[in-house]
Write an enzyme that holds these catalytic residues in place. Structure first.
Site, PDB file in Angstrom:
ATOM      1  N   TYR A 149      34.434  34.699  28.247  1.00 44.45           N
ATOM      2  CA  TYR A 149      33.732  35.717  29.047  1.00 44.45           C
ATOM      3  C   TYR A 149      34.772  36.690  29.555  1.00 44.45           C
ATOM      4  CZ  TYR A 149      31.047  37.822  32.901  1.00 44.45           C
ATOM      5  OH  TYR A 149      30.421  38.699  33.758  1.00 44.45           O
ATOM      6  N   ASP A 244      43.334  37.771  28.776  1.00 50.12           N
ATOM      7  CA  ASP A 244      42.510  37.867  29.982  1.00 50.12           C
ATOM      8  C   ASP A 244      42.871  36.701  30.900  1.00 50.12           C
ATOM      9  OD1 ASP A 244      40.616  38.002  31.940  1.00 50.12           O
ATOM     10  OD2 ASP A 244      38.904  38.243  30.579  1.00 50.12           O
ATOM     11  N   LYS A 272      40.623  37.773  40.730  1.00 47.41           N
ATOM     12  CA  LYS A 272      40.477  36.513  41.485  1.00 47.41           C
ATOM     13  C   LYS A 272      41.633  36.247  42.464  1.00 47.41           C
ATOM     14  CE  LYS A 272      37.127  34.909  38.255  1.00 47.41           C
ATOM     15  NZ  LYS A 272      35.849  34.377  38.465  1.00 47.41           N
TER      16      LYS A 272
HETATM   17  N1  PMP Z   1      37.478  37.706  32.751  1.00 49.40           N
HETATM   18  C1  PMP Z   1      37.369  36.396  32.992  1.00 49.40           C
HETATM   19  C2  PMP Z   1      38.180  35.426  32.189  1.00 49.40           C
HETATM   20  C3  PMP Z   1      36.508  35.939  33.990  1.00 49.40           C
HETATM   21  O1  PMP Z   1      36.394  34.620  34.214  1.00 49.40           O
HETATM   22  C4  PMP Z   1      35.763  36.877  34.744  1.00 49.40           C
HETATM   23  C5  PMP Z   1      34.808  36.461  35.841  1.00 49.40           C
HETATM   24  N2  PMP Z   1      34.623  35.145  36.054  1.00 49.40           N
HETATM   25  C6  PMP Z   1      35.918  38.233  34.445  1.00 49.40           C
HETATM   26  C7  PMP Z   1      36.777  38.611  33.452  1.00 49.40           C
HETATM   27  C8  PMP Z   1      35.161  39.264  35.215  1.00 49.40           C
HETATM   28  O2  PMP Z   1      35.622  39.324  36.518  1.00 49.40           O
HETATM   29  P1  PMP Z   1      34.701  39.898  37.700  1.00 49.40           P
HETATM   30  O3  PMP Z   1      33.606  38.916  37.887  1.00 49.40           O
HETATM   31  O4  PMP Z   1      35.646  40.026  38.855  1.00 49.40           O
HETATM   32  O5  PMP Z   1      34.201  41.229  37.249  1.00 49.40           O
END
Ligand code: PMP
Length: 443
Positions: A149, A244, A272
């Protein structure tokens, strides 16, 4: 005063008000608890490893804002940083000292990076990284993996289609087919499939995008060499490797998965822990790539709240903890302690239940086979077991994220006492389920 004016609304009344005012009663879908078939849990306050609902019930919390909290809820260092920063201005629309300091802290943790661009979410970070990769290479195609994701930007809401992995489909209404055409999806861990794409479409490929450790379809830990192989394949065709690290950054090592696996990506996305619970995201990498962003380069990107001073202050405190060897040792010890406390309870479970850990990331895998590496290993029986287990754990005051696709997060506040509290609750939850024949393995 009439009695009605002093009566507080009940939780159920709040839930009904939420459903009238917010689509599905939430600001982000998983919080509806629909995938576990429960009523949502409304948070009142939280401290350290514990969260309290509107009725004052106390839970051991493993959601931990989906991984944003290194030191647990309302860590005093983060709260103090926010309290110091907020009176000086909640947003300037100008560069301020905090963002320079936080950028320097990020660069100290990621020695292969020279620049950081701050944004307000992980979604924005990935969106920016993809645009940057496309702008740098002059190519459109992005290769990513089924089960990862990367936020909810249009081009990331594309899923593997049935049949050939190279054919994708939109995973949300509202995403045009024209965007789907620029995405290729490969199975996680399948280096040969990536090689095939590089061979046939390498000249179209702008980026290979992967999570540091896939943690959005459960915890799908890959072979150590997987990201290294992607590094080599991206270089071979002139695509950028975008790692990511929104979840793994500062968590699996000070320098995230790139440090842990000794791989140098071209661009990394962060979020995060970077903001310690305040809205944040970032893209980082070498100057030759990052300086292609506006105003120096042709790749446009901007944000009213980017580099927000309150978020930067919280981020500095949070990253400071994550880079502190003593805090890191505490985090690792807590994760090991939890694993050791849960393992014997899981071993006696009435159905197959395995506690899978990668540092402070964990997943209770309720499946009969080996730990899965791809999302298609998660079937109906695993979902049913998780649903029942989630509800019983909640009754015993332990909160897991309300979906089998989400992982759990250990913080420095999840100490030995919290691990013991969790193990007792898990034992109670499993005892409650012992007579449930539907949860046993078929055949
Ligand atoms: N990349 C990864 C690996 C994630 O786990 C997440 C959200 N859990 C995101 C991108 C998107 O981040 P956000 O919810 O802060 O938009």
């Amino acid at each position: 005063m009439s009695p009605s004016s002093t009566t507080q609304p009940t939780t159920q009344q709040w839930i009904e008000r939420a459903r009238r005012a917010l689509p599905g009663g939430v600001s982000s879908p998983v919080r509806s608890f629909r995938s576990v078939g429960e009523e949502p849990l409304l948070a009142a306050k939280a401290r350290g490893a514990h969260l309290f609902d509107l009725e004052g019930r106390r839970y051991v919390d493993y959601v931990q804002s989906f991984g944003a909290l290194f030191g647990g809820h309302a860590d005093p260092r983060i709260v103090e940083a926010i309290q110091d920063a907020a009176p000086l201005g909640t947003s300037f629309g100008l560069t301020s000292r905090g963002e320079i300091e936080l950028a320097e802290a990020v660069l100290s943790a990621l020695p292969w990076c020279e620049r950081v661009r701050f944004v307000s979410s992980g979604t924005e970070a990935v969106m920016t990284a993809i645009r940057l990769a496309r702008g740098i290479t002059g190519r459109a195609l992005v290769l990513r993996f089924d089960g990862c994701y990367h936020g909810h930007s249009d081009s990331m809401l594309v899923k593997a289609g049935s049949g050939a992995h190279a054919i994708a489909g939109a995973s949300s209404a509202g995403v045009p087919d024209s965007l789907v055409a620029d995405t290729v999806i490969a199975p996680l861990g399948d280096v040969e499939a990536v090689e095939q794409v590089v061979k046939t479409r390498g000249r179209e490929l702008a980026a290979i995008l992967v999570e540091g450790v896939p943690a959005n379809s459960g915890l799908l830990v890959q072979d150590e060499g997987f990201v290294t192989a992607l590094r080599e394949l991206a270089s071979r065709c002139g695509a950028l490797l975008v790692l990511d690290e929104v979840i793994t950054g500062f968590r699996v090592a000070p320098g995230g998965a790139s440090e842990r696996f000794d791989v140098t990506p071209d661009v990394v996305t962060l979020g995060k822990i970077l903001g310690g619970g305040m809205p944040i995201g970032a893209v980082a990498g070498p100057a030759r790539f990052l300086d292609r962003l506006a105003p120096l380069g042709p790749v446009y990107q901007a944000g009213t709240l980017s580099g927000n001073p309150v978020a930067m202050a919280a981020g500095l405190a949070s990253v400071g903890m994550a880079l502190d060897p003593i805090e890191r040792a505490r985090l690792d010890a807590n994760a090991h302690g939890l694993e050791a406390a849960l393992a014997p309870v899981c071993a006696r479970a009435p159905f197959s239940l395995k506690p899978l850990f990668f540092g402070s990331l964990f997943w209770l895998w309720p499946g009969d086979g080996a730990p899965p590496r791809r999302p298609d290993s998660i079937g109906a029986i695993e979902k049913l077991r998780f649903q029942r287990l989630h509800a019983r754990l909640r009754a015993h005051r332990v909160l897991l994220a309300p979906s089998l696709y989400e992982v759990g997060f250990v913080s420095t506040a999840h100490d030995a006492a919290v691990a013991a509290e969790t193990a007792t609750a898990l034992q109670g939850a499993l005892d409650d389920l012992a007579a449930d024949e539907s949860l046993r393995a078929a055949g």
